[in-house]
Each structure stands twice: as structure tokens, then as C-alpha cells.
Design an enzyme around this catalytic site. Structure first.
Site, PDB file in Angstrom:
ATOM      1  CB  SER A 109      -0.904   0.019   1.234  1.00  0.00           C
ATOM      2  OG  SER A 109      -1.463   1.315   1.367  1.00  0.00           O
ATOM      3  CG  HIS A 158      -3.716  -1.696  -1.704  1.00  0.00           C
ATOM      4  ND1 HIS A 158      -4.774  -2.529  -2.005  1.00  0.00           N
ATOM      5  CD2 HIS A 158      -4.147  -0.892  -0.694  1.00  0.00           C
ATOM      6  CE1 HIS A 158      -5.804  -2.249  -1.204  1.00  0.00           C
ATOM      7  NE2 HIS A 158      -5.442  -1.255  -0.398  1.00  0.00           N
ATOM      8  CG  ASP A 179      -5.231   2.220   0.722  1.00  0.00           C
ATOM      9  OD1 ASP A 179      -6.148   1.383   0.655  1.00  0.00           O
ATOM     10  OD2 ASP A 179      -4.086   1.953   1.122  1.00  0.00           O
ATOM     11  CG  MET A 184      -8.946   6.666   2.200  1.00  0.00           C
ATOM     12  SD  MET A 184      -8.302   6.679   3.878  1.00  0.00           S
ATOM     13  CE  MET A 184      -7.208   5.240   3.813  1.00  0.00           C
ATOM     14  CG  HIS A 226      -9.172  -0.377  -0.636  1.00  0.00           C
ATOM     15  ND1 HIS A 226      -8.574  -0.570   0.598  1.00  0.00           N
ATOM     16  CD2 HIS A 226     -10.513  -0.507  -0.432  1.00  0.00           C
ATOM     17  CE1 HIS A 226      -9.519  -0.808   1.509  1.00  0.00           C
ATOM     18  NE2 HIS A 226     -10.693  -0.761   0.920  1.00  0.00           N
ATOM     19  CG  MET A 261     -11.491   2.466   1.804  1.00  0.00           C
ATOM     20  SD  MET A 261      -9.957   2.534   2.737  1.00  0.00           S
ATOM     21  CE  MET A 261      -8.808   2.780   1.375  1.00  0.00           C
ATOM     22  CG  MET A 295     -11.512  -3.406   4.955  1.00  0.00           C
ATOM     23  SD  MET A 295      -9.966  -2.958   4.135  1.00  0.00           S
ATOM     24  CE  MET A 295      -9.145  -1.958   5.391  1.00  0.00           C
ATOM     25  CG  ASP A 332      -5.996  -3.066   3.168  1.00  0.00           C
ATOM     26  OD1 ASP A 332      -4.992  -2.704   3.805  1.00  0.00           O
ATOM     27  OD2 ASP A 332      -6.640  -2.314   2.400  1.00  0.00           O
TER      28      ASP A 332
HETATM   29  C1  DX5 Z   1      -6.474   1.362   5.420  1.00  0.00           C
HETATM   30  C2  DX5 Z   1      -6.032   1.043   4.033  1.00  0.00           C
HETATM   31  C3  DX5 Z   1      -4.835   0.172   3.991  1.00  0.00           C
HETATM   32  C4  DX5 Z   1      -3.613   0.716   4.685  1.00  0.00           C
HETATM   33  C5  DX5 Z   1      -2.944  -0.449   5.316  1.00  0.00           C
HETATM   34  O1  DX5 Z   1      -7.764   1.826   5.440  1.00  0.00           O
HETATM   35  O2  DX5 Z   1      -7.049   0.393   3.290  1.00  0.00           O
HETATM   36  O3  DX5 Z   1      -4.523  -0.258   2.673  1.00  0.00           O
HETATM   37  O4  DX5 Z   1      -2.709   1.373   3.847  1.00  0.00           O
HETATM   38  O5  DX5 Z   1      -1.905   0.013   6.094  1.00  0.00           O
HETATM   39  P1  DX5 Z   1      -1.149  -0.895   7.134  1.00  0.00           P
HETATM   40  O6  DX5 Z   1      -0.585  -2.076   6.393  1.00  0.00           O
HETATM   41  O7  DX5 Z   1      -0.120   0.022   7.658  1.00  0.00           O
HETATM   42  O8  DX5 Z   1      -2.144  -1.336   8.184  1.00  0.00           O
HETATM   43 ZN    ZN Z   2      -6.439  -0.522   1.326  1.00  0.00          ZN
END
Ligand code: DX5
Ligand code: ZN
Length: 212
Positions: free
Chosen positions: A9, A34, A36, A38, A67, A69, A138, A173
Site C-alpha cells: 500500500s 495497492h 487507497d 479515501m 481500493h 473507500m 478488512m 488489508d
Molecule cells: C487502510 C487502508 C490500507 C492501509 C494499510 O484503510 O485500506 O490499505 O494502507 O496500512 P497498514 O498495512 O499500515 O495497516
Molecule cells: Zn487498502
């Protein structure tokens, strides 16, 4: 045993040196990148969007595992697909009509993933498994990197695996490191997302390899 797909990520990367940090995980043998996304509504944090996916596509040959969110993901599938996403994963909790969202994703030739938050039971999504290429379980509340792994979330995996076809990718994740990765793969996960563990470890090569 089938190959484990490692998807670092970039949330834990240095955004001012994103190309360098992506090359580092590529050199370490990562399989996917990956990303993320948001929106500050579905989760209480804002990260990156379409232009960044577009830029990463130009500098990496690895599949982009995006991903989402975000609320109303169906509105943003087209731009994310056209920016070069190879896998688009939306949240079950963010949509009203799962199959129509999956159909939109697939209409762009992109693999469709669906994610569940820690409090969503696996039973609720079993009927949708045949539609999907990937299920993301998750193992933390989505929103931030660097949180601690929630083991009960991983306990959902065997039920998903029982109802899944052989081709369904089961991804985890949140809080993934060498120890928690073992727990997840023992339950049947075959794709691991890791942010902090890889980027803050001091030895990216070793961290990626220790997840296999
Ligand atoms: C959190 C993200 C993850 C995040 C994971 O909401 O979806 O992808 O980057 O980070 P770590 O591996 O540090 O928990
Ligand atoms: Zn993620």
C-alpha cells in the site's frame, strides 16, 4: 499452494518520492500496487484520486489494485478505470446494488473487487461471490495506515473460501506483517496488502519477502 499476491500500500510511501518508493517495492518482488482512495465521507480521511492513479500507470508495469473507500463508488468507476486501474475494489457498505456496480467495473475490462469492513459479517456477501474477482476482508477499520490487526476479522475468511470458486482472490488489508500474514494465509487468504510493515521497516526487500 497457489501463489500469494503481495500488494504494497503506497499510503505509507513518501508521496514526494512516489516513483522511487514504487520502484523499491517492484524491485523487492511485489506483485501489485495497492492504491487507497479515501473521500472523507465513507472514511474519516482524505487521500488521493484519479490523477495520481494516472501518473502511477505511466511509471509502473505492475497491476494497480485500487481500493475505493468512498461513497457512491459507481460515480467514479469510469475515471478510475480510464486512469489505468486493473482491479477496482469498492465497499459493500457503500452501495445499494452490488451487481450493477460490478457490471459497471467489468464493462471497462477491469477486475471487480468488493470489500467488507470489520463489523460486516461474511454471511451477508456470500451470494455475491460468483460475481466477483476479489473479496477484500478488512482487518482494521478502513481509514488509516499503521493500525493493529483485528484477528476476528480474519476468521471470516474460511466461510468465504468455502463458498468461493477457486479463482476468487481473497485479500486482507490492515495491520499485515510477517506474523499476521501467516494467520491470514492459514485461513485461506491469497493476497496481502501491507503499508506500514513494508515502507517503515527499513528493509523493503526483506519485508516483502517475509510476507511470502
Ligand atoms: C487502510 C487502508 C490500507 C492501509 C494499510 O484503510 O485500506 O490499505 O494502507 O496500512 P497498514 O498495512 O499500515 O495497516
Ligand atoms: Zn487498502
Amino acid at each position: 499452494m497457489s501463489k500469494i499476491i503481495i500488494s504494497p500500500s503506497i499510503l505509507s510511501a513518501d508521496f514526494a518520492n512516489l516513483e522511487r518508493d514504487i520502484k523499491r517495492v517492484e524491485d523487492a518482488g511485489a506483485d501489485w500496487i495497492h492504491v487507497d482512495v479515501m473521500d472523507g465521507h465513507f472514511v474519516p480521511n482524505i487521500t488521493i484520486g484519479v490523477p495520481v492513479v494516472k501518473s502511477i500507470k505511466k511509471i509502473s508495469n505492475l497491476p494497480l489494485d485500487v481500493h475505493l473507500m468512498i461513497e457512491n463508488p459507481e460515480k467514479y468507476i469510469q475515471p478510475f478505470a480510464q486512469a489505468g486501474s486493473d482491479i477496482l475494489t469498492f465497499h459493500y457498505e457503500a452501495v445499494k446494488d452490488v451487481s450493477s456496480v460490478v457490471n459497471i467495473i467489468k464493462s471497462y475490462g477491469v477486475k471487480a473487487g468488493m470489500s467488507i469492513k470489520p463489523k460486516t459479517p461474511a454471511e451477508e456477501i456470500l451470494e455475491f461471490l460468483p460475481l466477483l474477482d476479489l473479496v477484500l476482508v478488512m482487518t482494521v477499520e478502513p481509514g488509516f495506515g499503521g493500525q493493529s490487526f483485528i484477528k476476528v476479522c480474519a476468521e471470516k475468511i474460511p466461510l468465504i473460501k468455502k463458498y468461493a470458486s477457486e479463482n476468487l482472490i481473497i485479500q486482507v488489508d490492515g495491520g499485515i506483517n510477517a506474523e499476521t500474514a501467516k494467520i491470514c494465509t492459514a485461513y485461506g487468504a491469497n493476497s496481502l496488502v501491507a503499508g506500514n510493515y513494508i515502507y517503515k521497516s527499513g528493509d523493503i526487500q526483506k519485508a516483502v519477502q517475509s510476507l511470502r
